[in-house]
Structures are given as structure tokens and as C-alpha cells.
Design a protein around this motif. Structure first.
Motif, PDB file in Angstrom:
ATOM      1  N   PHE A  27      35.677  44.572  46.805  1.00  0.00           N
ATOM      2  CA  PHE A  27      35.056  42.553  46.579  1.00  0.00           C
ATOM      3  C   PHE A  27      34.791  42.190  48.239  1.00  0.00           C
ATOM      4  CE2 PHE A  27      36.188  44.045  42.378  1.00  0.00           C
ATOM      5  CZ  PHE A  27      36.242  42.904  41.484  1.00  0.00           C
ATOM      6  N   TYR A 193      39.309  30.424  41.954  1.00  0.00           N
ATOM      7  CA  TYR A 193      39.076  31.696  40.593  1.00  0.00           C
ATOM      8  C   TYR A 193      37.810  31.413  40.259  1.00  0.00           C
ATOM      9  CZ  TYR A 193      44.075  32.645  40.763  1.00  0.00           C
ATOM     10  OH  TYR A 193      45.633  32.853  41.220  1.00  0.00           O
ATOM     11  N   PRO A 196      34.354  34.585  43.329  1.00  0.00           N
ATOM     12  CA  PRO A 196      33.835  35.568  43.771  1.00  0.00           C
ATOM     13  C   PRO A 196      34.788  35.873  44.651  1.00  0.00           C
ATOM     14  CG  PRO A 196      32.541  35.984  42.787  1.00  0.00           C
ATOM     15  CD  PRO A 196      32.148  34.899  42.788  1.00  0.00           C
ATOM     16  N   ASN A 197      35.578  36.870  45.274  1.00  0.00           N
ATOM     17  CA  ASN A 197      35.664  37.430  46.703  1.00  0.00           C
ATOM     18  C   ASN A 197      34.522  37.719  47.581  1.00  0.00           C
ATOM     19  OD1 ASN A 197      39.284  37.706  46.068  1.00  0.00           O
ATOM     20  ND2 ASN A 197      38.283  38.847  47.287  1.00  0.00           N
ATOM     21  N   GLU A 201      36.373  34.963  50.743  1.00  0.00           N
ATOM     22  CA  GLU A 201      37.427  35.664  50.055  1.00  0.00           C
ATOM     23  C   GLU A 201      38.291  34.849  50.264  1.00  0.00           C
ATOM     24  OE1 GLU A 201      37.510  38.719  53.304  1.00  0.00           O
ATOM     25  OE2 GLU A 201      36.189  39.782  52.839  1.00  0.00           O
ATOM     26  N   LYS A 202      39.325  35.261  49.614  1.00  0.00           N
ATOM     27  CA  LYS A 202      40.608  33.980  49.256  1.00  0.00           C
ATOM     28  C   LYS A 202      41.154  33.800  50.559  1.00  0.00           C
ATOM     29  CE  LYS A 202      38.543  33.984  45.831  1.00  0.00           C
ATOM     30  NZ  LYS A 202      37.294  33.598  45.268  1.00  0.00           N
ATOM     31  N   LEU A 270      35.910  35.443  35.665  1.00  0.00           N
ATOM     32  CA  LEU A 270      35.808  36.026  37.087  1.00  0.00           C
ATOM     33  C   LEU A 270      37.356  35.367  37.656  1.00  0.00           C
ATOM     34  CD1 LEU A 270      32.851  33.917  38.442  1.00  0.00           C
ATOM     35  CD2 LEU A 270      33.148  36.371  37.738  1.00  0.00           C
ATOM     36  N   THR A 271      38.159  34.445  36.849  1.00  0.00           N
ATOM     37  CA  THR A 271      39.309  34.066  37.511  1.00  0.00           C
ATOM     38  C   THR A 271      40.180  35.323  36.497  1.00  0.00           C
ATOM     39  OG1 THR A 271      39.204  31.629  36.661  1.00  0.00           O
ATOM     40  CG2 THR A 271      41.247  32.578  36.806  1.00  0.00           C
ATOM     41  N   THR A 274      39.986  37.988  39.098  1.00  0.00           N
ATOM     42  CA  THR A 274      39.934  37.085  40.954  1.00  0.00           C
ATOM     43  C   THR A 274      42.200  37.066  40.814  1.00  0.00           C
ATOM     44  OG1 THR A 274      38.169  36.496  42.000  1.00  0.00           O
ATOM     45  CG2 THR A 274      40.458  35.342  42.565  1.00  0.00           C
ATOM     46  N   LYS A 275      42.281  36.815  40.195  1.00  0.00           N
ATOM     47  CA  LYS A 275      43.824  36.809  39.576  1.00  0.00           C
ATOM     48  C   LYS A 275      44.205  38.369  40.225  1.00  0.00           C
ATOM     49  CE  LYS A 275      44.995  32.810  37.458  1.00  0.00           C
ATOM     50  NZ  LYS A 275      45.857  32.279  36.590  1.00  0.00           N
ATOM     51  N   THR A 308      30.804  40.557  40.051  1.00  0.00           N
ATOM     52  CA  THR A 308      31.467  41.209  39.386  1.00  0.00           C
ATOM     53  C   THR A 308      31.603  42.662  38.571  1.00  0.00           C
ATOM     54  OG1 THR A 308      32.190  39.232  40.226  1.00  0.00           O
ATOM     55  CG2 THR A 308      33.702  40.648  38.554  1.00  0.00           C
TER      56      THR A 308
END
Length: 493
Positions: A27, A193, A196-197, A201-202, A270-271, A274-275, A308
Motif C-alpha cells: 500500500f 481514512y 488510501p495509503n 501515506e499517513k 476504505l476506513t 486503513t485502520k 484497494t
């Protein structure tokens, strides 16, 4: 600006995307950026065009053309060409709080209005912006700079998406004490969230949050504001409160079998993914994987669902789009510098083509019903083709008789857009909503029907882009400052 003959001397060149078969293994962001020397050549392509529509940011025939932030694009393109990245950074942040966000996820309205793109390829404005802000972080130009003085007033911002963050950042630098309340466990809203990464990237969001925190902004996570008592306390305790909660009420579909548990709203899916990625590197398996996926909706969120699900081992992916297939080139009634209504094959669709051998999109189509198994879960969907006709001056759709086909699917993702702000927080503040289920304000006004309560971002203007959210955050900051101080220098920013 730039080199006078640069657009003739140099071809447009962008960062290289990793091959689909390689990038779907993780990701991570997947572009290999240009060297500084090559990026300077791209800055040289900026023309001395006289009327830079790239920074126009106004409506033409109902659609916005150019950057809503009115970024000083020709100026920092010229500075990139000259290699003066320090000065380019100063011009960039004059109009944009978060270039590291927009240079990753903005669809580049600036480039679509670039004069160089009228008869050729537009300037790589998007990637020039990326090069400038990443240079700034690498060379410590983006170090924390707390305001020298405070004005003695407090502002609460509900929501930590790009609108809320832009409002907090702008007001904090003006000297206000800013508190940001976020109902999720991490700061960033849909940036965190909902996107996506592989697009952002977060740690990029965290990097900005840590800087803002060092400058004095106070963040409160897991802070869901949904009761009248909470709302009243905030209005009493703060000089101003800003609603920047987004437009997160997803549009549903009314179809037989919709109640099945393996039908998700796209943003929830998606949330979830990602979590899981952030909390356990996907080891907790709190997400569906290895499915036959049906995505309903052809926009950016639908594309993110495609990308995703492929990374999670999808067996097949189909994407439904109600609208006609757009043309590959501008139609005669869609001239430059209007937004180009042309077909775009995004990263997710590219990966589906590489993985399954065909474009996942089916145009002019929708779901007629879901077929459930003995457990009540979706096992297939009946899809029908649509035709569009003009009736009484309006374009209406109807089913094409006999066009039904059954598509196997055991994961359905609804990416049909959003229909306004979620109601609990709105009811808590007793704020008045308009017909679109967004906060009622004037077109260029951020005042709600409640004293000292303001609104900004998607919950005011409806579902939109990150760049528009930043614009909204800056504008609401100016409105708050003007009301509380009697004047504001923020209008000039």
C-alpha cells in the motif's frame, strides 16, 4: 516566467509509476520522482502566457477553471527553473497551507487550465509543487514556527480534515488558541481514512500534525460532538466554533437485497482497511479480502476501492458507472480552459487491466437487484444497461429492456457519492441546513444561523476536493478573525 522557449525545448516529463504487478504488492506510494535537474527543466516549460488561467480559480460555464487557492503558479515554476527552491517554497506556502496534500491527491485543476496545454502538453505544475514542498521538509524549511504573540481568544474546530486543519493552522499563526476535535482515533478526516495509503501515506499527515502541535494547535481525538450539552459547552467556552465535519453521509441505493451484510459503503470499507493497515499491518484481518468485487460508482472513491481490493487479493473486480463513457479528447462544446470532460483511466483501473486483462468499468449501467445465498449474503448482482434521453428539457435515464446480465460478486462497495453532512452533530448545534443537507450559508459566507458558529468545507459547499477544503478553511479563518478582531489581514493571503 520560466524559459521563454522552454515549452518548445523540453517535452513534458513526469514521475514514473512502478509497474502494476509490483505496486499492488503493498500500500505504499508508487511514483519514482524526477531528479532536481529534470524538475528544473519542467519548471522551464512554464510560458510567459500573460493570462495564467492555472491560478484563476473561477467558474466558466458552471465549472471551475484553475486553482481554487489562486496559487502563484508561474512564480514558483520560474523559481524551480532557476533552482531557487527556498524562494519557491515561500511563494508556495503564501497561498497553500498543505502543499504536501494537494501535490498528492489533487486532480490538478491548474494543469487542466494551463495555457501550454491548449495546443500541447501542460506544465507539470502538480509535480513541481511536490518537489518544492518535499525539498522544504528535507531542508528544514518547514520547521515549527509558533506565533510570537497570542491575541487572547480561543477557537474550537470540529473536524480535522483539510478544511478544519487549514482553519486551525491559519488562525493559530494569527495568534488564536485553537482546539481541533476529531471523532476518530487519528487526525486527518477523509485524508486519513477516506483516501488510501498508495495516494497519501499517513506519515505525511502525521508530519504536518506534529508541526502544528509544536506551533500550539491542540488536538483532541476520539472526541465525538453529538449532544446538545457538548455543543452548548463549546459555544460558551470558545469565542468561535467552526463546523468542518465534511459531507460524510453516503448516498445509498434502493435495490432488492440491499440488506445483505457483505454490502459496504465505500468510505466504511476504505476506513476498515486503513485502520487495519495502520494498527497491525493488516495482520488483524479486520477487512474482507480475496473476493469477487462489485464497485458501484465511477469516481475517485470507486477507483480507490478498485485499487484497494486488488491489493487485498480480489478474484475479480467490476465497476459500474451510470453515466455515458466520456470521449478520449475534448468535445467541441468543452473547450480549454474549461475542465476537460474526458475519459480518465486512473491507477486502480490500470491495475485491474494488468491483473484481469480488461477495464473493470461498465458504463451506462446500474444494479437492478442482488441475489442472496442461503446465509443472506450477496452471491451475485443483476446489472441492467441504461439509456439517456431528453424529456421536457431534462436528461433522464431508463432501463434498456432485455439488457440484464448476472455478475458473480461476494463483496459490494457502494461509491455513489455523498448526500450531505451527517445529522447528529448538526442537530446538536441546531444548525440550519439547506436542500442539499449541507449547512445553510451564503455563497461566500461562512456564518451559520447560530451566533459565533461558522461552517467550512464539504459540510458547507457539499462533496468536493481537498484543494477546495483548504480554500474553505482559509476563508472561514478570515471570517472569524474579522468578526473577533474588527479587521483581518487574512483576506490578502
Amino acid at each position: 516566467m520560466g524559459k521563454k522557449t522552454g515549452f518548445l525545448d523540453y517535452e513534458r516529463k513526469t514521475s514514473r509509476a512502478l509497474p502494476c504487478e509490483e505496486r499492488i504488492k503493498n500500500f505504499d506510494e508508487f511514483h519514482i520522482r524526477l531528479s532536481k535537474a529534470e524538475q528544473m527543466k519542467q519548471g522551464a516549460r512554464c510560458m510567459d502566457c500573460g493570462v495564467p488561467f492555472c491560478q484563476y480559480g473561477q467558474k466558466i460555464k458552471g465549472m471551475y477553471s484553475g486553482c481554487p487557492l489562486n496559487n502563484l503558479v508561474p512564480e514558483w515554476n520560474d523559481l524551480v527553473y532557476q533552482g531557487h527552491y527556498d524562494q519557491a517554497y515561500k511563494r508556495l506556502i503564501k497561498t497553500n497551507n498543505f502543499p504536501e496534500f494537494t501535490s498528492r491527491v489533487c486532480p490538478a485543476l491548474c494543469e487542466k487550465a494551463c495555457t501550454c496545454g491548449l495546443h500541447g502538453d501542460p506544465v507539470t505544475v502538480h509535480e513541481n509543487e511536490y518537489a518544492i514542498i518535499e525539498y522544504a521538509f528535507e531542508h528544514l524549511l518547514e520547521e515549527p514556527k509558533p506565533p510570537l504573540t497570542r491575541v487572547g481568544k480561543k477557537v474550537a474546530i470540529i473536524g480535522s480534515g483539510p478544511a478544519g486543519l487549514a482553519a486551525a493552522d491559519t488562525l493559530n499563526q494569527r495568534g488564536y488558541e485553537c482546539h481541533v476535535y476529531e471523532r476518530d482515533d487519528r487526525i486527518g478526516g477523509l485524508l486519513m481514512y477516506g483516501i488510501p495509503n498508495m495516494k497519501i501515506e499517513k506519515h505525511i499527515i502525521d508530519r504536518r500534525m506534529f508541526k502544528m502541535k509544536a506551533e500550539g494547535v491542540r488536538f483532541h481525538t476520539n472526541a465525538n460532538i453529538e449532544s446538545k450539552r457538548q455543543a452548548k459547552a463549546l459555544l460558551n467556552d470558545f469565542d468561535a466554533v467552526i463546523l468542518a465535519v465534511g459531507s460524510k453521509q453516503p448516498r445509498d441505493i434502493k435495490v432488492e437485497g440491499r440488506e445483505a451484510p457483505n454490502i459496504y459503503f465505500a468510505v466504511d470499507y476504505l476506513t476498515q482497511v486503513t485502520k487495519s493497515l495502520l494498527n497491525s499491518e493488516l495482520k488483524d484481518k479486520k477487512y474482507p479480502k480475496g473476493k469477487n468485487v462489485l464497485v458501484i460508482g465511477g469516481g475517485d472513491t470507486g477507483n480507490d476501492c478498485v485499487g484497494t481490493s486488488i491489493r487485498l487479493g480480489a478474484k475479480s473486480v467490476t465497476q459500474l458507472e451510470m453515466m455515458d463513457e466520456p470521449p478520449l479528447e475534448r468535445a467541441e462544446n468543452n473547450p480549454w480552459p474549461e475542465w476537460p470532460l474526458v475519459k480518465k483511466t486512473d491507477y486502480g483501473q490500470e491495475e485491474a487491466i494488468a491483473s484481469f486483462g480488461h477495464d473493470p468499468r461498465i458504463y451506462d449501467s446500474t444494479v437492478k437487484k442482488f441475489i442472496l445465498d442461503d446465509k443472506g449474503e450477496v452471491k451475485a448482482a443483476v446489472v441492467v444497461k441504461l439509456k439517456w434521453e431528453f424529456k421536457d428539457g431534462r436528461r433522464v435515464m431508463s432501463e434498456v429492456p432485455g439488457s440484464e446480465q448476472t455478475i458473480p460478486c461476494d463483496l459490494v462497495l457502494i461509491a455513489a457519492g455523498f448526500v450531505g453532512a451527517q445529522l447528529p452533530v448538526m442537530k446538536a448545534f441546531n444548525v440550519k441546513l439547506d436542500g442539499r443537507n449541507t449547512v445553510e450559508c451564503g455563497e461566500n459566507d461562512h456564518h451559520t444561523n447560530i451566533d459565533h458558529l461558522y461552517s467550512a468545507g464539504d459540510c458547507r459547499r457539499g462533496q468536493s476536493l481537498v484543494v477546495w477544503a483548504i480554500r474553505e478553511g482559509r476563508d472561514v479563518a478570515a471570517a472569524v478573525d474579522r468578526d473577533l478582531m474588527g479587521y483581518t489581514p487574512l483576506d490578502s493571503l
